[in-house]
Design an enzyme around this catalytic site. Sequence first.
Site, short mmCIF file in Angstrom:
data_model
loop_
_atom_site.label_atom_id
_atom_site.label_comp_id
_atom_site.label_asym_id
_atom_site.label_seq_id
_atom_site.Cartn_x
_atom_site.Cartn_y
_atom_site.Cartn_z
N CYS A 265 0.86 -1.17 0.00
CA CYS A 265 0.00 0.00 0.00
C CYS A 265 0.90 1.23 0.00
CB CYS A 265 -0.87 -0.04 1.26
SG CYS A 265 -1.90 1.42 1.51
N CYS B 259 -0.86 3.79 -6.42
CA CYS B 259 -1.74 3.11 -5.48
C CYS B 259 -1.93 1.69 -5.99
CB CYS B 259 -3.08 3.85 -5.43
SG CYS B 259 -4.36 2.98 -4.48
N1 DGL Z 1 -3.87 0.39 -2.01
C1 DGL Z 1 -3.68 1.59 -1.24
C2 DGL Z 1 -2.49 2.38 -1.75
O1 DGL Z 1 -1.64 1.82 -2.44
C3 DGL Z 1 -4.97 2.33 -1.21
C4 DGL Z 1 -4.99 3.41 -0.19
C5 DGL Z 1 -6.35 3.74 0.35
O2 DGL Z 1 -6.95 2.88 0.98
O3 DGL Z 1 -6.76 4.89 0.18
O4 DGL Z 1 -2.29 3.54 -1.46
#
Ligand code: DGL
Length: 259
Positions: A73, A183
């Site tokens: 993440c 993301c």
């Molecule tokens: N997959 C997360 C990232 O890479 C998502 C973040 C979120 O939950 O806003 O930032």
Amino acid sequence: MNTQPIGIFDSGIGGTSIFKEIHALLPNENSIYLADSKHAPYGNKSKQDIIELSAKNTEYLLSKNCKLIVVACNTATTNAVSHLRSKYNVPFIGIEPAIKPAALNTETKAVGILATKGTLSSELFHKTTDLYSNDINVIEQIGEGIVPLVEEGKATSNEMKALLTDYLKPMIDANIDYLVLGCTHYPYVMPLLLELLPKHVKIIDSGLAVAKQTKAVLEQNQLLNKTAKTPENAFYINTNITVLKDIVGANFKVEYLDF
Ligand code: DGL
């Protein structure tokens, strides 16, 4: 020791895009994936909240005997990985937007970056961007609303198309030739990105780089799993399991976990 699982966590199902890269490169490894979908999106939360959630996820994975943690993440990495590294005594692999290869290779001198508010406002992101983007026009765009739609299984919906059309317009107007996906949920909107962007725009994300880094760190620490047994790759989510099940396919165990 070497048969201990790799722990992977994300605010939800997006980090499975990283799991897929890791599993392709390290098919022998056992792994446990934690999708904290109940608290998604992390991107609009305070740095303190992101640190607390990331610590909670880490502690669960350590209680399951994980030998290394992949913070799959960008938002959790850019806000919490230094805290995690100082607090827990296992190797951490983080993910950050791949601004460097885009900045080094752009010919139009314009690069787009799509990421969450939490990532784009983080100190770590600014440090990296400042380092590589001297003579480059970096068009930053918060991907507000993309994560919740992916979590609902609407990655290729009309709603998503409308959002992306808005977000990409300033980048297309600025003549970008690279789009950086900041993301781990965003690789799942690739079909729409390919449809909406001019053909010459290259899309990059950090998934493969994270998998290679995971392998290198396991090697350095003599933690690679060299046994030939069929690995176990388990997935846990604290909301409805359906979308996660669809994304990882029938070969993997997906279970609800209250955390
Ligand atoms: N997959 C997360 C990232 O890479 C998502 C973040 C979120 O939950 O806003 O930032």
